[in-house]
Design an enzyme around this catalytic site. Structure first.
Site, short mmCIF file in Angstrom:
data_model
loop_
_atom_site.label_atom_id
_atom_site.label_comp_id
_atom_site.label_asym_id
_atom_site.label_seq_id
_atom_site.Cartn_x
_atom_site.Cartn_y
_atom_site.Cartn_z
N ASN A 9 0.67 -1.56 0.09
CA ASN A 9 0.08 -0.05 -0.02
C ASN A 9 1.08 1.20 -0.13
O ASN A 9 1.37 1.89 0.86
CB ASN A 9 -1.10 -0.47 1.00
CG ASN A 9 -1.89 1.15 1.27
OD1 ASN A 9 -1.63 2.30 0.94
ND2 ASN A 9 -2.68 0.35 2.12
N GLU A 41 -2.01 -15.72 6.50
CA GLU A 41 -2.89 -15.55 6.82
C GLU A 41 -2.98 -14.55 8.27
O GLU A 41 -3.06 -14.82 8.90
CB GLU A 41 -4.00 -16.23 6.62
CG GLU A 41 -4.74 -17.03 7.04
CD GLU A 41 -5.59 -18.35 7.81
OE1 GLU A 41 -6.92 -18.11 8.19
OE2 GLU A 41 -5.11 -19.68 7.20
N ASP A 70 -1.72 -3.49 11.70
CA ASP A 70 -2.94 -3.49 11.38
C ASP A 70 -3.93 -2.27 11.42
O ASP A 70 -3.66 -1.94 13.34
CB ASP A 70 -3.03 -4.76 12.05
CG ASP A 70 -4.62 -5.67 10.91
OD1 ASP A 70 -4.86 -5.45 9.69
OD2 ASP A 70 -5.66 -6.15 12.17
N PHE A 153 -7.15 6.78 2.91
CA PHE A 153 -8.11 6.36 1.62
C PHE A 153 -8.84 4.93 2.93
O PHE A 153 -9.32 5.98 3.82
CB PHE A 153 -6.88 4.86 1.63
CG PHE A 153 -5.70 5.19 2.26
CD1 PHE A 153 -5.88 3.92 3.50
CD2 PHE A 153 -4.76 5.90 2.60
CE1 PHE A 153 -5.13 3.55 4.41
CE2 PHE A 153 -4.40 5.58 3.68
CZ PHE A 153 -4.09 4.54 4.47
N GLY A 154 -9.25 4.31 1.99
CA GLY A 154 -10.42 3.82 3.04
C GLY A 154 -11.93 4.50 4.03
O GLY A 154 -12.40 4.42 2.64
N TYR A 155 -11.73 3.99 4.82
CA TYR A 155 -13.05 5.23 5.29
C TYR A 155 -13.32 6.51 5.50
O TYR A 155 -14.08 7.66 6.25
CB TYR A 155 -13.13 4.03 6.55
CG TYR A 155 -13.62 2.57 6.76
CD1 TYR A 155 -14.86 2.25 5.73
CD2 TYR A 155 -12.81 2.27 6.57
CE1 TYR A 155 -15.03 0.94 6.19
CE2 TYR A 155 -13.17 1.04 6.91
CZ TYR A 155 -14.46 0.46 6.03
OH TYR A 155 -14.79 -1.40 5.92
N ASP A 156 -11.49 7.09 5.20
CA ASP A 156 -12.06 8.53 5.69
C ASP A 156 -12.00 9.55 4.83
O ASP A 156 -12.89 10.37 5.58
CB ASP A 156 -9.74 9.09 4.80
CG ASP A 156 -8.96 8.14 6.05
OD1 ASP A 156 -8.95 7.81 6.79
OD2 ASP A 156 -7.97 8.88 5.36
N LYS A 174 -3.47 15.21 8.85
CA LYS A 174 -3.87 14.39 9.22
C LYS A 174 -2.70 13.41 10.01
O LYS A 174 -3.13 12.53 11.11
CB LYS A 174 -4.34 12.64 8.17
CG LYS A 174 -5.11 12.12 8.34
CD LYS A 174 -4.90 11.20 7.28
CE LYS A 174 -5.52 9.45 7.53
NZ LYS A 174 -6.02 8.44 6.71
N HIS A 179 -4.90 7.88 13.97
CA HIS A 179 -4.43 6.26 14.93
C HIS A 179 -3.24 6.37 14.42
O HIS A 179 -2.36 6.22 14.80
CB HIS A 179 -5.40 5.61 14.33
CG HIS A 179 -5.77 5.44 12.69
ND1 HIS A 179 -5.98 6.27 11.70
CD2 HIS A 179 -5.74 4.04 12.11
CE1 HIS A 179 -5.87 5.72 10.53
NE2 HIS A 179 -6.06 4.62 11.07
#
Length: 196
Positions: A9, A41, A70, A153-156, A174, A179
């Site tokens: 990423n 995994e 993560d 990105f993601g839920y931003d 940001k 986080h």
């Protein structure tokens, strides 16, 4: 000093580089080194578990210090979901559009005061000598009623802090409150002790 980042990423890479480069740490991906890391995994029960799984595997394969994070979104109304399943909330890994659509659908009709959420980032840095550093950062906010902004990105575009979506924050803004920014600053403090 080169550290391998256990992800491809590029937005995460840019964030890590901005915060860790002042320590003299050059963060690289497997792709930049011309290698392919074995897919692991992510079957941990927590963000920390999954970060450790990824960092340990990358460190073992490359014999380099490895950093893995993560992270995800925990929505109070959804009992903490999507949580560790944030990237594959809608079934397909990393499809931000579908994930955001599903989140909006699940919160349809939910009033603003019940749309509280927090982003979590757990980072593990694994060293070839088996030492590890594990840190965590969180950022509280609300889930908006519609997407706003094109940054991040993601839920931003749905995650609001002080009435403004992460989709409208600059990278520097940001980094100061996110986080991942908080977790990376903690990681910096711990790495300073190791490097010294």
């Amino acid at each position: 000093m080169d550290f391998i980042l256990a992800t491809n990423n590029m937005k995460k890479l840019a964030e890590m580089q901005r915060i860790l480069s002042p320590l003299g740490i050059n963060v690289v991906t497997a792709k930049m080194l011309g290698i392919t890391l074995t897919e692991v995994e992510e079957d941990g029960k927590t963000f920390e578990d999954n970060a450790k799984i990824k960092a340990r595997a990358a460190c073992k394969e490359t014999n380099m210090p490895a950093i893995a994070d993560d992270s995800g979104l925990c929505v109070d109304y959804l009992n903490g979901a999507p949580g560790i399943f944030s990237a594959r909330f809608a079934g397909e890994h990393g499809n931000d559009e579908k994930n955001n659509d599903l989140l909006l659908e699940k919160l349809k009709g939910v009033p603003e005061n019940e749309r509280t959420a927090h982003y979590v980032c757990a980072i593990c840095c694994a060293f070839p000598n088996k030492d590890e550093i594990v840190v965590r950062g969180e950022c509280n906010g609300l889930i908006g009623f519609e997407r706003d902004g094109n940054e991040g990105f993601g839920y931003d575009p749905l995650f609001l802090v002080d009435g403004k979506s992460f989709g409208r924050y600059t990278a520097d803004e940001k980094d100061k409150i996110s986080h991942r920014g908080k977790a990376l600053r903690k990681l910096c403090e711990e790495l300073k002790k190791v490097i010294e």
